[in-house]
Enzyme design. Sequence first.
Site, PDB file in Angstrom:
ATOM      1  N   SER A  67     -12.804   3.880-113.283  1.00  0.00           N
ATOM      2  CA  SER A  67     -13.843   3.212-112.515  1.00  0.00           C
ATOM      3  C   SER A  67     -14.061   1.810-113.079  1.00  0.00           C
ATOM      4  O   SER A  67     -13.158   0.985-113.041  1.00  0.00           O
ATOM      5  CB  SER A  67     -15.126   4.050-112.521  1.00  0.00           C
ATOM      6  OG  SER A  67     -16.035   3.587-111.545  1.00  0.00           O
ATOM      7  N   LYS A 119     -38.583   0.032 -97.619  1.00  0.00           N
ATOM      8  CA  LYS A 119     -38.863  -0.229 -99.029  1.00  0.00           C
ATOM      9  C   LYS A 119     -38.726   1.026 -99.889  1.00  0.00           C
ATOM     10  O   LYS A 119     -38.384   0.944-101.065  1.00  0.00           O
ATOM     11  CB  LYS A 119     -40.270  -0.827 -99.182  1.00  0.00           C
ATOM     12  CG  LYS A 119     -40.645  -1.202-100.596  1.00  0.00           C
ATOM     13  CD  LYS A 119     -39.676  -2.214-101.177  1.00  0.00           C
ATOM     14  CE  LYS A 119     -40.031  -2.551-102.611  1.00  0.00           C
ATOM     15  NZ  LYS A 119     -39.001  -3.368-103.252  1.00  0.00           N
TER      16      LYS A 119
END
Length: 205
Positions: A67, A119
């Site tokens: 990764s 949000k």
Amino acid sequence: SVDANGHNQILSLKRQFKWANDDDNVVAILLRINSPGGEVLASDNIADIVRESEKPVISVMGSVAASGGYYVAAPSDWIIAHELTITGSIGVIMSGYSVRNLMDKVGVQPIVFKSGKNKDMLSMNKREEDITDEERKIVQDMIGETFGRFKKVVREGRDANNRDGSNNGQELAEDWESFADGRILSGNTALEQGFVDELGDLDEG
């Protein structure tokens, strides 16, 4: 040794690369990587340091360079892996936890005030079924954008034209993107697919 986490480590690495690039006695920079990955921006910052080096960079993979660990290796001029190195894992993941069902069981009710409808899109208070299609698309688009950046770093880093003195290095296999699905690879498979240039260890680097 590189772990793709930590601001202080990035600053330290930048100083070491500057010292090596300014030293006329240094022919090449040997970068040992032993990391399962980490935060995307940190990995990208380290990859920039490797890419911008004036001296050739040889990355030597330890037991794990996956990764973000592979992300920082990709711009190197030469990559060495042990045949048992765990590498690859080319992809992006964003995950979280929902504790809402547990909260419901114990009678805890979240009260949320927010400036916009999205949000709280990553809030642990939300039930799985409360995540809207719009929220899923926003997150998936962000992951797709970051994944595209990861593949670009690999594609350009493994391009022989972007590497110093490594004309004999491995080229990416035509189907390399089919291996960029998050799977981990052994050093042997990484060599076959052109993700690394050579099998060996630090002594051979």
